[in-house]
Scaffold this motif. Structure first.
Motif, short mmCIF file in Angstrom:
data_model
loop_
_atom_site.label_atom_id
_atom_site.label_comp_id
_atom_site.label_asym_id
_atom_site.label_seq_id
_atom_site.Cartn_x
_atom_site.Cartn_y
_atom_site.Cartn_z
N SER A 1 34.66 28.40 50.10
CA SER A 1 34.97 29.64 50.79
C SER A 1 33.77 30.59 50.80
CB SER A 1 36.15 30.34 50.10
OG SER A 1 36.38 31.61 50.65
N GLU A 2 33.72 31.45 51.83
CA GLU A 2 32.69 32.48 51.87
C GLU A 2 33.01 33.61 50.90
OE1 GLU A 2 32.50 34.05 55.81
OE2 GLU A 2 34.49 34.97 55.73
N TYR A 3 34.25 33.62 50.37
CA TYR A 3 34.65 34.64 49.42
C TYR A 3 34.45 34.16 47.98
CZ TYR A 3 36.97 36.88 53.40
OH TYR A 3 37.25 37.48 54.60
N GLY A 4 34.49 35.09 47.04
CA GLY A 4 34.34 34.73 45.63
C GLY A 4 34.85 35.83 44.73
N LEU A 5 36.11 36.24 44.95
CA LEU A 5 36.66 37.34 44.14
C LEU A 5 37.30 36.80 42.86
CD1 LEU A 5 37.05 40.35 43.90
CD2 LEU A 5 39.15 40.15 45.23
N GLY A 6 38.39 36.04 42.99
CA GLY A 6 39.07 35.50 41.82
C GLY A 6 39.21 33.99 41.91
N ALA A 7 39.46 33.35 40.76
CA ALA A 7 39.72 31.91 40.72
C ALA A 7 40.42 31.59 39.41
CB ALA A 7 38.42 31.11 40.82
N THR A 8 41.22 30.52 39.42
CA THR A 8 41.86 30.06 38.19
C THR A 8 41.74 28.55 38.08
OG1 THR A 8 44.05 29.82 39.20
CG2 THR A 8 43.54 31.95 38.20
N ILE A 9 41.74 28.07 36.83
CA ILE A 9 41.73 26.64 36.55
C ILE A 9 42.86 26.37 35.56
CG2 ILE A 9 39.91 27.06 34.83
CD1 ILE A 9 40.32 23.73 36.65
N TRP A 10 43.65 25.35 35.85
CA TRP A 10 44.81 25.00 35.02
C TRP A 10 44.59 23.61 34.45
CZ3 TRP A 10 49.08 28.42 34.60
CH2 TRP A 10 48.93 29.59 35.35
N THR A 11 44.42 23.53 33.13
CA THR A 11 44.15 22.27 32.47
C THR A 11 44.41 22.41 30.97
OG1 THR A 11 42.46 20.59 32.00
CG2 THR A 11 41.70 22.87 32.19
N LYS A 12 44.72 21.30 30.32
CA LYS A 12 44.88 21.29 28.87
C LYS A 12 43.58 20.91 28.17
CE LYS A 12 49.76 19.96 29.17
NZ LYS A 12 50.74 18.87 28.91
N ASP A 13 42.56 20.54 28.96
CA ASP A 13 41.30 20.07 28.40
C ASP A 13 40.30 21.23 28.32
OD1 ASP A 13 38.39 18.75 29.06
OD2 ASP A 13 39.61 17.46 27.79
N LEU A 14 39.91 21.62 27.12
CA LEU A 14 39.02 22.76 26.93
C LEU A 14 37.65 22.52 27.54
CD1 LEU A 14 38.52 25.55 25.71
CD2 LEU A 14 37.88 24.41 23.56
N LYS A 15 37.14 21.29 27.45
CA LYS A 15 35.84 20.97 28.03
C LYS A 15 35.85 21.18 29.54
CE LYS A 15 32.33 17.32 28.25
NZ LYS A 15 31.98 15.93 27.84
N THR A 16 36.91 20.71 30.19
CA THR A 16 37.04 20.90 31.64
C THR A 16 37.11 22.38 31.98
OG1 THR A 16 38.19 18.80 31.92
CG2 THR A 16 38.48 20.42 33.66
N ALA A 17 37.90 23.12 31.21
CA ALA A 17 38.05 24.56 31.45
C ALA A 17 36.73 25.29 31.32
CB ALA A 17 39.08 25.14 30.48
N MET A 18 35.98 25.00 30.26
CA MET A 18 34.72 25.70 30.03
C MET A 18 33.68 25.35 31.08
SD MET A 18 35.36 27.71 27.66
CE MET A 18 33.71 28.35 27.48
N ASN A 19 33.71 24.12 31.56
CA ASN A 19 32.80 23.75 32.64
C ASN A 19 33.17 24.48 33.92
OD1 ASN A 19 32.17 21.84 35.11
ND2 ASN A 19 30.74 21.28 33.49
#
Length: 282
Positions: A208-226
């Motif tokens: 997207s040309e926008y970049g205001l908010g985003a979320t990631i849903w996962t149980k894996d901390l490594k994936t989340a931090m990346n």
């Protein structure tokens, strides 16, 4: 604060031609005018603009929590009229059918009605112009081949008959270049987008040309931090999609704005003048 869909003067479908969606002015159109006025006076400017926030749901995510997060994140209780609404829900292909079924059931349980009634979950769109714009986007999504899952029921009370009610819509099967996916609608319309692997999910989220908010849903901390580092957004959350605490810096990347607000950082950067002082006492 300035938003792409709140800049007025977007012609209605009837003004542009039968069956044509409204032309959404670019976020930059009004922004450039404000920035030029600020530049003429040589004063700083901070702009919080539009958004097309992605919600990435990995295959290991807690499905029920993610669905609840999608409902909250889409801001259906505000009729989707939020610049951080989760209007692009990017779901792992293994979960997408169940996710859609759960989300449809949850939204269908919400009550549309008088915004002043405490029993109401979903009220009305803010104006006739915005109502026509949202309806035109829904029509455009269907014309693009998307499947529109219309949810909840418009009130049948004659007293509410003239209200600007729009049924919440979840689109599936939309092409990636559909305006429903690329443009800020500012209404109760979202799209489910399937992905097969993590790299594809990040690519879709950042497209997207926008970049205001985003979320990631996962149980894996490594994936989340990346993901929190790679998602191109100024406000990123993990396994939640609503919490904004006082003092947190808030602002977007790309065409979602310039600068930050709601924090000490914003106060120091935009509302104070820094002065350097040197004293020689010899």
């Amino acid at each position: 604060m300035l938003g792409a869909s709140r800049m007025g003067a977007a012609p209605s479908a009837s003004e542009e031609g039968e069956g044509e969606p409204p032309l959404t002015p670019s976020t930059c159109t009004f922004t450039r005018l404000v920035a030029k006025m600020a530049a003429d006076k040589i004063v700083p400017v901070a702009l919080e603009l539009g958004g097309k926030s992605p919600m990435v749901v990995m295959g290991d995510a807690d499905l029920k929590r993610a669905v609840a997060g999608a409902i909250a994140g889409m801001r259906f209780t505000r009729q989707g009229q939020s610049c951080t609404a989760a209007s692009r829900i990017i779901v792992h292909r293994s979960l997408i059918d169940e996710f859609l079924a759960e989300m449809k059931a949850a939204v269908n349980a919400m009550v549309m009605g008088d915004p002043l009634d405490e029993a109401t979950d979903i009220g009305t769109i803010i104006s006739k112009q915005q109502f026509e714009k949202v309806k035109a986007y829904i029509k455009r999504g269907e014309a693009d081949g998307g499947v529109a899952h219309s949810l909840s029921q418009v009130p049948t009370d004659p007293k509410l008959g003239e209200g600007y009610y729009v049924q919440p819509v979840i689109f599936t099967d939309l092409p990636s270049d559909s305006p429903v996916i690329t443009e800020e609608i500012f209404g109760p319309v979202t799209a489910l987008i399937p992905f097969d692997d993590y790299e594809e999910a990040v690519e879709i989220a950042n497209s997207s040309e926008y970049g205001l908010g985003a979320t990631i849903w996962t149980k894996d901390l490594k994936t989340a931090m990346n993901a929190v580092h790679r998602l191109e957004a100024g406000f990123v959350q993990v396994n939640q999609n609503l919490v904004v605490l006082p003092g947190l810096s808030y602002g977007g990347f790309k065409k979602s704005g310039i600068g930050k607000e709601a924090s000490l950082e914003a106060m120091l950067d935009h509302f104070t003048h820094k002065k350097t002082i040197i004293i020689n006492m010899t």
